[in-house]
Design an enzyme around this catalytic site. Structure first.
Site, short mmCIF file in Angstrom:
data_model
loop_
_atom_site.label_atom_id
_atom_site.label_comp_id
_atom_site.label_asym_id
_atom_site.label_seq_id
_atom_site.Cartn_x
_atom_site.Cartn_y
_atom_site.Cartn_z
CE LYS A 76 -1.89 2.74 2.85
NZ LYS A 76 -1.64 3.96 2.03
CD GLU B 7 8.76 11.43 13.97
OE1 GLU B 7 7.57 11.09 13.94
OE2 GLU B 7 9.68 10.76 13.49
N GLY C 52 0.67 3.40 13.83
CA GLY C 52 1.30 2.14 14.24
C GLY C 52 0.50 1.44 15.32
N GLY D 160 5.64 4.07 9.60
CA GLY D 160 4.84 5.29 9.66
C GLY D 160 4.82 5.86 11.06
CB SER D 161 2.65 8.44 12.49
OG SER D 161 1.38 7.85 12.27
P1 NAD Z 1 1.36 7.77 8.74
O1 NAD Z 1 1.41 6.88 9.91
O2 NAD Z 1 0.40 8.87 8.73
O3 NAD Z 1 1.08 6.91 7.42
C1 NAD Z 1 1.88 5.79 7.09
C2 NAD Z 1 1.09 4.89 6.17
O4 NAD Z 1 -0.01 4.32 6.90
C3 NAD Z 1 0.46 5.60 4.97
O5 NAD Z 1 0.58 4.77 3.84
C4 NAD Z 1 -0.99 5.75 5.39
O6 NAD Z 1 -1.89 5.82 4.30
C5 NAD Z 1 -1.21 4.47 6.17
N1 NAD Z 1 -2.33 4.48 7.11
C6 NAD Z 1 -2.97 5.53 7.64
N2 NAD Z 1 -3.92 5.12 8.51
C7 NAD Z 1 -3.87 3.77 8.52
C8 NAD Z 1 -4.57 2.76 9.24
N3 NAD Z 1 -5.53 3.05 10.12
N4 NAD Z 1 -4.24 1.47 9.04
C9 NAD Z 1 -3.25 1.15 8.17
N5 NAD Z 1 -2.56 2.06 7.46
C10 NAD Z 1 -2.86 3.36 7.64
O7 NAD Z 1 2.86 8.29 8.57
P2 NAD Z 1 3.42 9.30 7.49
O8 NAD Z 1 2.94 10.66 7.85
O9 NAD Z 1 3.14 8.79 6.11
O10 NAD Z 1 5.00 9.16 7.73
C11 NAD Z 1 5.68 9.85 8.72
C12 NAD Z 1 5.96 8.97 9.90
O11 NAD Z 1 6.63 7.80 9.49
C13 NAD Z 1 6.89 9.62 10.90
O12 NAD Z 1 6.42 9.41 12.21
C14 NAD Z 1 8.21 8.90 10.70
O13 NAD Z 1 9.07 8.90 11.79
C15 NAD Z 1 7.75 7.54 10.33
N6 NAD Z 1 8.80 6.81 9.61
C16 NAD Z 1 9.49 5.82 10.26
C17 NAD Z 1 10.52 5.15 9.63
C18 NAD Z 1 11.31 4.07 10.34
O14 NAD Z 1 12.06 3.35 9.69
N7 NAD Z 1 11.19 3.92 11.65
C19 NAD Z 1 10.84 5.46 8.31
C20 NAD Z 1 10.12 6.44 7.67
C21 NAD Z 1 9.09 7.13 8.32
#
Ligand code: NAD
Length: 489
Positions: A177, A382, A234, A229-230
């Protein structure tokens, strides 16, 4: 020539498709605010179709020969590499990252597919076992099934590669996704799967937002979830995984420290500190956004950092003179501006930046707040933007206490001329990646992941592949022979 129309659709069962309800998402170029086009927006039905395709493909792919998987991963790498200029441009325009950073993104992804191609060629690793007397025992790794791979928008090609490559090498089939903000580069993976002649359903790509992601994580036929992701999302992903006891890898946020001791070359240190917070406009999970600097050199390092921040050139990501792009999404821009307001409310000492740049595009000035108390929200939370906060220390234990004063544990850097002191500090830091006297070097055979609120599980290296497997142990008496079938009816 790959059809650009195709790469704006969903990729399911080796076919490009529109969304089942015809819905599309409009994609914005963050440097100009203009639209880059639309991509199909996956419905729940589309997700179901993608998971079913992956599920049907799993029986054969999980039994495929190691050479087949190795060859496929290499062919994906060849395809991406062969389209380097085009995909770099797409990434730079869609993400807003300077072109040199987009090149690094593509090169890292290609290296990752090649690395897991080499691992796949060796077959899945066997697990050593000391058998009880009189028994023969075999432990082997089996792929977990359909892998749901959910990625954010900051390094689209790389984060996808870190999941897709080990999943395929392990024998899983995948539903990726892509982020609804930056899907353009990842959609090229569909063409790469076709070029690699992957069987139908081995790779599927859907694009969509929270509803699409949530439906994917809740799907009964998903056998593994890998999420980057966030923390907020998560937590939701982990709840969904818990409902069905599905193994999950979580790569979450960070608030990583960089400790700088007084005995370093100041210009060298300033380059590393600036590079580790301003790269990708600070939208890096491991960005060292908290500088912990030895008091004797704090003023001198601050002034060098201000000079570096103010020398960054904002502009068109495709122009090679640009060294700082815009924030990738409007939501991220709003979030960073909110932290500028919090900093003002908290009365933080701003050395530079702290403003939105007027005109088109989602640009903010690179920002440094000095001598920030550990109670500040800017020290603890963050931000995910080009915002550095600093604090001073006078002795080693104080540096470590400041560095460790976080719930996260993704990255940490130590810059120190005294090798022994550097090693002591590194050994005390609880983070998945600790860099000593270097910038943030990341490589496919390494390890990626966090402690604490930064998540769990590891990507890259052998652990990244093992995360898509589970172990089966088979035990039998050493001398055992199968009983003859009974002759009775
Ligand atoms: P986000 O959590 O908003 O989104 C991440 C992904 O999850 C997107 O594809 C989004 O569409 C999807 N998503 C949203 N709601 C969901 C749900 N309920 N169930 C399943 N999937 C869902 O994060 P973002 O704003 O895209 O990215 C930024 C964040 O990612 C920051 O917190 C950053 O630190 C983190 N990040 C972590 C790493 C790592 O390796 N630890 C790497 C890159 C980014």
């Amino acid at each position: 020539m790959t059809s650009l129309v195709a790469e704006r659709q969903l990729f399911i069962g080796n076919h490009w498709r529109d969304s089942s309800d015809g819905g599309v998402i409009s994609i914005v170029q963050p440097a100009s605010g203009t639209t880059m086009g639309t991509v199909a927006s996956a419905t729940r039905d589309d997700v179901d179709m993608a998971v079913s395709a992956a599920h049907r493909a799993f029986a054969d792919w999980s039994q495929s020969a190691s050479e087949t998987r190795a060859h496929a991963l290499d062919a994906i790498a060849d395809h991406l590499e062969g389209r380097r200029a085009e995909l770099v441009e797409r990434t730079a325009r869609n993400n807003g990252k300077p072109i040199a950073e987009a090149e690094a993104d593509l090169d890292d992804a290609v290296a990752c597919y090649r690395y897991y191609g080499r691992l796949a060629a060796d077959g899945l690793p066997t697990v050593p076992v000391e058998a009880p007397a009189g028994c023969s025992v075999r432990k082997e790794r089996l792929p977990l099934g359909v892998a749901a791979l959910i990625v954010p928008w900051n390094f689209p090609l790389t984060t996808a590669a870190w999941k897709v490559a080990p999943a395929l090498a392990a024998g899983c089939t995948v539903v990726l996704k892509a982020s609804e903000v930056t899907p353009f580069a990842e959609l090229a993976l569909g063409s790469a799967a076709l070029a690699a002649k992957l069987p139908e359903g081995v790779v599927n790509i859907v694009v969509g937002g929270p509803e699409c992601g949530a439906h994917l994580t809740q799907h009964a036929l998903v056998g593994k979830i890998s999420f980057t992701g966030s923390n907020t999302v998560g937590e939701r992903v982990m709840r969904a995984a818990a409902e069905r006891a599905v193994p999950v890898t979580l790569e979450l946020g960070g608030k990583s420290p960089i400790i700088v001791c007084a005995d370093v070359d100041l210009d060298w240190a300033a380059d590393i500190v600036a590079g580790s917070i301003f790269t990708n406009c600070g939208q890096v999970c491991s960005a060292t956004s908290r500088l912990v600097v030895e008091a004797d050199i704090a003023e001198a390092l601050h002034s060098r950092l201000v000079a570096r921040a103010e020398a960054l050139v904002m502009g068109d990501p495709l122009d090679r003179s640009t060294t700082l792009g815009p924030l990738t999404s409007a939501a991220q821009l709003a979030k960073v501006e909110q932290y500028f307001a919090i900093a003002a409310e908290e009365g933080l000492r701003r050395l530079t930046g702290g403003t939105r740049v007027s005109g088109p595009g989602q640009f903010v000035t690179p920002t440094i707040y000095a001598d920030v108390p550990p109670t500040s929200r800017l020290w603890r939370e963050e931000i995910f933007g080009p915002v550095l906060v600093t604090a001073r220390f006078s002795f080693t234990a104080e540096a470590l206490a400041l560095a460790q004063d976080t719930s996260f544990g993704l990255g940490a850097t130590v810059l120190c001329g005294d090798g022994e002191r550097a090693a002591r500090m590194a050994a005390a830091l609880r983070a998945g990646n600790v860099w000593v006297n270097t910038g943030q070097v990341v490589f496919p055979g390494g390890s990626w992941g966090g402690f604490g609120a930064s998540g769990f599980g590891r990507e890259l290296g052998l652990a990244g592949l093992e995360a898509f497997t589970s172990v089966r142990q088979t035990l039998a008496p050493s001398q055992w022979t199968a009983p003859r079938p009974s002759s009775r009816p």
